[in-house]
Write a protein that holds these residues in place. Structure first.
Motif, PDB file in Angstrom:
ATOM      1  N   TYR A  33       0.831  -1.210   0.000  1.00  0.00           N
ATOM      2  CA  TYR A  33       0.000   0.000   0.000  1.00  0.00           C
ATOM      3  C   TYR A  33       0.863   1.258   0.000  1.00  0.00           C
ATOM      4  O   TYR A  33       0.565   2.234  -0.691  1.00  0.00           O
ATOM      5  CB  TYR A  33      -0.956   0.022   1.201  1.00  0.00           C
ATOM      6  N   TRP A  34       1.951   1.246   0.795  1.00  0.00           N
ATOM      7  CA  TRP A  34       2.829   2.412   0.831  1.00  0.00           C
ATOM      8  C   TRP A  34       3.490   2.633  -0.534  1.00  0.00           C
ATOM      9  O   TRP A  34       3.574   3.768  -1.014  1.00  0.00           O
ATOM     10  CB  TRP A  34       3.897   2.285   1.913  1.00  0.00           C
ATOM     11  N   ILE A  35       3.957   1.560  -1.155  1.00  0.00           N
ATOM     12  CA  ILE A  35       4.569   1.689  -2.483  1.00  0.00           C
ATOM     13  C   ILE A  35       3.574   2.321  -3.445  1.00  0.00           C
ATOM     14  O   ILE A  35       3.920   3.240  -4.201  1.00  0.00           O
ATOM     15  CB  ILE A  35       5.053   0.317  -2.998  1.00  0.00           C
ATOM     16  N   ASN A  36       2.342   1.856  -3.413  1.00  0.00           N
ATOM     17  CA  ASN A  36       1.305   2.403  -4.288  1.00  0.00           C
ATOM     18  C   ASN A  36       1.051   3.887  -4.003  1.00  0.00           C
ATOM     19  O   ASN A  36       0.852   4.681  -4.923  1.00  0.00           O
ATOM     20  CB  ASN A  36       0.010   1.598  -4.134  1.00  0.00           C
ATOM     21  N   ASP A  37       1.063   4.255  -2.731  1.00  0.00           N
ATOM     22  CA  ASP A  37       0.773   5.635  -2.329  1.00  0.00           C
ATOM     23  C   ASP A  37       2.019   6.513  -2.242  1.00  0.00           C
ATOM     24  O   ASP A  37       1.907   7.707  -1.941  1.00  0.00           O
ATOM     25  CB  ASP A  37       0.078   5.649  -0.962  1.00  0.00           C
ATOM     26  N   SER A  38       3.188   5.960  -2.504  1.00  0.00           N
ATOM     27  CA  SER A  38       4.431   6.707  -2.290  1.00  0.00           C
ATOM     28  C   SER A  38       4.566   7.996  -3.104  1.00  0.00           C
ATOM     29  O   SER A  38       5.193   8.942  -2.610  1.00  0.00           O
ATOM     30  CB  SER A  38       5.657   5.818  -2.503  1.00  0.00           C
ATOM     31  N   PRO A  39       3.997   8.122  -4.301  1.00  0.00           N
ATOM     32  CA  PRO A  39       4.101   9.426  -4.965  1.00  0.00           C
ATOM     33  C   PRO A  39       3.529  10.564  -4.114  1.00  0.00           C
ATOM     34  O   PRO A  39       4.075  11.668  -4.087  1.00  0.00           O
ATOM     35  CB  PRO A  39       3.316   9.232  -6.268  1.00  0.00           C
ATOM     36  N   GLU A  65      11.376  14.402  -4.900  1.00  0.00           N
ATOM     37  CA  GLU A  65      11.060  13.859  -6.217  1.00  0.00           C
ATOM     38  C   GLU A  65      10.789  12.363  -6.107  1.00  0.00           C
ATOM     39  O   GLU A  65      11.451  11.664  -5.341  1.00  0.00           O
ATOM     40  CB  GLU A  65      12.213  14.084  -7.179  1.00  0.00           C
ATOM     41  N   VAL A  66       9.839  11.890  -6.878  1.00  0.00           N
ATOM     42  CA  VAL A  66       9.563  10.451  -6.932  1.00  0.00           C
ATOM     43  C   VAL A  66      10.716   9.797  -7.679  1.00  0.00           C
ATOM     44  O   VAL A  66      11.055  10.219  -8.791  1.00  0.00           O
ATOM     45  CB  VAL A  66       8.227  10.165  -7.654  1.00  0.00           C
ATOM     46  N   ALA A  82       6.512   0.229   6.184  1.00  0.00           N
ATOM     47  CA  ALA A  82       5.678  -0.940   6.448  1.00  0.00           C
ATOM     48  C   ALA A  82       5.483  -1.192   7.947  1.00  0.00           C
ATOM     49  O   ALA A  82       4.515  -1.834   8.341  1.00  0.00           O
ATOM     50  CB  ALA A  82       6.265  -2.179   5.770  1.00  0.00           C
ATOM     51  N   CYS A  83       6.373  -0.669   8.765  1.00  0.00           N
ATOM     52  CA  CYS A  83       6.216  -0.822  10.224  1.00  0.00           C
ATOM     53  C   CYS A  83       5.011  -0.042  10.735  1.00  0.00           C
ATOM     54  O   CYS A  83       4.348  -0.463  11.675  1.00  0.00           O
ATOM     55  CB  CYS A  83       7.462  -0.337  10.952  1.00  0.00           C
ATOM     56  N   VAL A  84       4.737   1.116  10.124  1.00  0.00           N
ATOM     57  CA  VAL A  84       3.743   2.028  10.689  1.00  0.00           C
ATOM     58  C   VAL A  84       2.602   2.385   9.756  1.00  0.00           C
ATOM     59  O   VAL A  84       1.617   2.981  10.192  1.00  0.00           O
ATOM     60  CB  VAL A  84       4.416   3.327  11.188  1.00  0.00           C
ATOM     61  N   TYR A  85       2.716   2.047   8.474  1.00  0.00           N
ATOM     62  CA  TYR A  85       1.686   2.461   7.505  1.00  0.00           C
ATOM     63  C   TYR A  85       0.423   1.646   7.678  1.00  0.00           C
ATOM     64  O   TYR A  85       0.474   0.447   7.824  1.00  0.00           O
ATOM     65  CB  TYR A  85       2.233   2.292   6.081  1.00  0.00           C
ATOM     66  N   GLU A  86      -0.711   2.323   7.685  1.00  0.00           N
ATOM     67  CA  GLU A  86      -1.998   1.619   7.834  1.00  0.00           C
ATOM     68  C   GLU A  86      -2.838   1.809   6.612  1.00  0.00           C
ATOM     69  O   GLU A  86      -2.846   2.808   5.975  1.00  0.00           O
ATOM     70  CB  GLU A  86      -2.745   2.162   9.044  1.00  0.00           C
TER      71      GLU A  86
END
Length: 89
Positions: A53-59, A68-69, A85-89
């Motif tokens: 989910y974080w990778i998807n939302d990282s931009p 910059e992305v 990934a430790c803290v992303y919900e």
């Protein structure tokens, strides 16, 4: 004793090699085990989902932090994924 990560290190760790990534991950484990860093995703499945989910939302993360992305992934981005990934919900 594990050094506490500064905010800039947690946002954009400077990792330039496989060895540095391994040390970063082991230090992250120590921070989680000691309670210095919260772990919202305690199971392997939850951790992997949070990473995806974080990778998807990282931009959005990069834009919100004036960064910059990255065009291509590097060791530092992999470290950021482990942190997130430790803290992303």
């Amino acid at each position: 004793m594990v050094k506490k990560m500064t905010e800039s290190e947690s946002l954009t760790p400077q990792i330039n090699s496989r060895e540095e990534l391994a040390r970063h991950i082991l230090a992250l484990v120590e921070r989680v085990e000691s309670g210095a860093m919260p772990l919202e995703n305690a199971t392997a499945v939850a951790y992997m989902k949070a990473a995806a989910y974080w990778i998807n939302d990282s931009p959005g993360f990069f834009a919100n932090n004036g960064l910059e992305v990255p065009e291509t992934p590097d060791w530092s981005l992999i470290g950021m994924i482990f942190n997130a990934a430790c803290v992303y919900e």
